[in-house]
Design a protein around this motif. Structure first.
Motif, PDB file in Angstrom:
ATOM      1  N   MET A   1       0.757  -1.143   0.115  1.00  0.00           N
ATOM      2  CA  MET A   1       0.013  -0.013  -0.157  1.00  0.00           C
ATOM      3  C   MET A   1       0.747   1.098  -0.139  1.00  0.00           C
ATOM      4  O   MET A   1       0.388   2.448  -0.528  1.00  0.00           O
ATOM      5  CB  MET A   1      -0.978   0.090   1.273  1.00  0.00           C
ATOM      6  N   ALA A   2       2.037   1.089   0.507  1.00  0.00           N
ATOM      7  CA  ALA A   2       2.876   2.304   0.581  1.00  0.00           C
ATOM      8  C   ALA A   2       3.282   2.915  -0.654  1.00  0.00           C
ATOM      9  O   ALA A   2       3.818   3.744  -0.884  1.00  0.00           O
ATOM     10  CB  ALA A   2       4.025   2.083   1.446  1.00  0.00           C
ATOM     11  N   GLY A   3       3.424   1.791  -1.839  1.00  0.00           N
ATOM     12  CA  GLY A   3       3.867   2.297  -3.012  1.00  0.00           C
ATOM     13  C   GLY A   3       2.869   2.791  -3.862  1.00  0.00           C
ATOM     14  O   GLY A   3       3.084   2.772  -4.918  1.00  0.00           O
ATOM     15  N   GLY A   4       1.904   3.523  -3.469  1.00  0.00           N
ATOM     16  CA  GLY A   4       0.907   4.207  -4.361  1.00  0.00           C
ATOM     17  C   GLY A   4      -0.183   3.026  -4.889  1.00  0.00           C
ATOM     18  O   GLY A   4      -0.742   3.530  -5.873  1.00  0.00           O
ATOM     19  N   ALA A  19      -3.257  -0.020  13.925  1.00  0.00           N
ATOM     20  CA  ALA A  19      -2.511  -1.144  13.168  1.00  0.00           C
ATOM     21  C   ALA A  19      -1.668  -0.771  12.443  1.00  0.00           C
ATOM     22  O   ALA A  19      -0.415  -1.164  12.267  1.00  0.00           O
ATOM     23  CB  ALA A  19      -3.577  -2.100  12.717  1.00  0.00           C
ATOM     24  N   ARG A  20      -2.019   0.339  11.566  1.00  0.00           N
ATOM     25  CA  ARG A  20      -0.947   0.769  10.249  1.00  0.00           C
ATOM     26  C   ARG A  20       0.135   1.468  10.942  1.00  0.00           C
ATOM     27  O   ARG A  20       1.402   1.400  10.611  1.00  0.00           O
ATOM     28  CB  ARG A  20      -1.820   1.498   9.250  1.00  0.00           C
ATOM     29  N   VAL A  21       0.025   2.110  11.870  1.00  0.00           N
ATOM     30  CA  VAL A  21       1.157   2.957  12.518  1.00  0.00           C
ATOM     31  C   VAL A  21       1.927   1.933  13.124  1.00  0.00           C
ATOM     32  O   VAL A  21       3.240   2.044  13.057  1.00  0.00           O
ATOM     33  CB  VAL A  21       0.532   4.163  13.778  1.00  0.00           C
ATOM     34  N   TYR A  22       1.786   1.114  13.846  1.00  0.00           N
ATOM     35  CA  TYR A  22       2.384  -0.057  14.466  1.00  0.00           C
ATOM     36  C   TYR A  22       3.177  -0.686  13.322  1.00  0.00           C
ATOM     37  O   TYR A  22       4.374  -1.080  13.509  1.00  0.00           O
ATOM     38  CB  TYR A  22       1.432  -1.120  15.389  1.00  0.00           C
ATOM     39  N   ASP A  30       2.422  -1.932   4.869  1.00  0.00           N
ATOM     40  CA  ASP A  30       0.832  -1.760   5.086  1.00  0.00           C
ATOM     41  C   ASP A  30       0.471  -0.642   5.770  1.00  0.00           C
ATOM     42  O   ASP A  30      -0.478  -0.561   6.579  1.00  0.00           O
ATOM     43  CB  ASP A  30       0.043  -2.949   5.463  1.00  0.00           C
ATOM     44  N   ASN A  31       1.191   0.285   5.314  1.00  0.00           N
ATOM     45  CA  ASN A  31       0.682   1.813   5.964  1.00  0.00           C
ATOM     46  C   ASN A  31       0.760   2.768   4.986  1.00  0.00           C
ATOM     47  O   ASN A  31       1.107   2.864   3.979  1.00  0.00           O
ATOM     48  CB  ASN A  31       1.683   2.050   7.146  1.00  0.00           C
ATOM     49  N   PHE A  32       0.216   4.096   5.385  1.00  0.00           N
ATOM     50  CA  PHE A  32       0.073   5.266   4.464  1.00  0.00           C
ATOM     51  C   PHE A  32       0.705   6.478   4.990  1.00  0.00           C
ATOM     52  O   PHE A  32       1.237   6.338   6.121  1.00  0.00           O
ATOM     53  CB  PHE A  32      -1.436   5.716   4.116  1.00  0.00           C
ATOM     54  N   ALA A  33       0.851   7.487   4.280  1.00  0.00           N
ATOM     55  CA  ALA A  33       1.732   8.842   4.691  1.00  0.00           C
ATOM     56  C   ALA A  33       1.285   9.149   6.164  1.00  0.00           C
ATOM     57  O   ALA A  33       2.084   9.653   6.937  1.00  0.00           O
ATOM     58  CB  ALA A  33       1.328   9.738   3.694  1.00  0.00           C
TER      59      ALA A  33
END
Ligand code: SAM
Length: 274
Positions: A1-4, A19-22, A30-33
């Motif tokens: 997911m991080a790769g656009g 969950a994504r911050v961790y 599996d996280n975003f900006a």
């Protein structure tokens, strides 16, 4: 997911999520900006926070290995399991006993999505969406009861979830309900943020600053007193060495742990139902 890659449907990626911050702390994909921004802000306060998250995963791996190998546990409930990471519970348990059964549960729909993909061909592990604040719904769900034999010992794994449950949501009551649902010979493993205390004033100041940041950005994250965390084990027998900074819990290599700012502020322990 991080790769656009495209956003998963129904997920607001503009807001950070536990969950994504961790996952971002652990170097996952599996996280975003918005999630990574919380990590960056945390690292400005506590540059060794990544080591804390990694110590938690290492503790999880040692505990599961101990429970599967030494304690002979064959059934695991991983509560607040998070996104798949390196060394997931079923992978560790299956190294010891390929027939061990694992139920992962989390209230985050993205965890369900990734878990189902990871476990698609597994008959010994499954992922169920449930909220830890409503233990009965999970413990009585047919998909759990058909899979776990509650007349036999079970390991309840509550790694880094209870510090996301507020006092009003009653973590002591929640843990009591889970403890009551399992037979003697069962185990409870917990890891949690802990206030480092007056002996460690600099670490305490950092814990308070990160607690403020987490509550502003995520709405949760509590560094509790040692005795409050101990209370979650109820009358169960706490295994040696007790509730300790996680690197001190049965390390595989002695004398390696660095006393960084997350050391006294993040603890773990395991107890057995007598
Ligand atoms: N247990 C894993 C570990 O220690 O590596 C993941 C820990 S992660 C910091 C916390 C997890 O708890 C997240 O995946 C989050 O979605 C989940 N969580 C938070 N509140 C929850 C709730 N009320 N019910 C179920 N899961 C919850």
């Amino acid at each position: 997911m991080a790769g656009g890659e495209p956003n998963p449907p129904g997920i607001d990626i503009t807001k950070p999520n536990i969950a994504r911050v961790y996952d971002a702390f652990l170097g996952g994909k599996d996280n975003f900006a918005a999630d990574r921004a919380v990590v960056e802000l945390t690292l400005r306060i506590a540059p060794d926070a990544v080591a804390g998250a990694k110590a938690n995963r290492a503790f999880l791996r040692r505990v599961v290995r101990y429970l599967a190998r030494e304690a002979g546990i064959t059934q695991f409930l991983d509560i607040g399991s998070g996104l798949p990471s390196s060394g997931n519970v079923h992978e560790i348990a299956h190294e010891v006993n390929p027939a061990a059964r694992v139920v992962y549960t989390d209230n985050d729909p993205v965890v369900l999505m990734h878990g189902q993909a990871l476990l698609a061909d597994k008959r010994t592990a499954k992922v169920v969406t449930a909220d830890v604040r409503r233990p009965a719904e999970f413990l009585e769900a047919p998909e759990v009861r058909d899979f776990i034999d509650f007349s036999q010992p079970v390991a309840l794994l509550m790694f880094s979830i209870l510090h996301h449950i507020s006092d009003e949501e009653d973590p002591a009551g929640i843990t009591a309900k889970f403890r009551d649902a399992v037979v003697p010979g069962s185990y409870l493993a917990i890891s949690s943020f802990r206030m480092p205390g007056p002996e460690h004033p600099e670490d305490t100041a950092k814990a308070l600053a990160v607690q403020k940041l987490f509550n502003e950005k995520l709405g949760t994250g509590l560094w509790r007193e040692h005795l409050e965390i101990l209370n979650w084990f109820g009358e169960w027998e706490l295994l040696d060495p007790g509730l300790v900074p996680m690197p001190e819990w049965r390390p595989e290599v002695q004398g390696q742990a660095k006393r960084n700012s997350t050391y006294y502020g993040y603890v773990g322990g395991v107890a057995r139902k007598p």
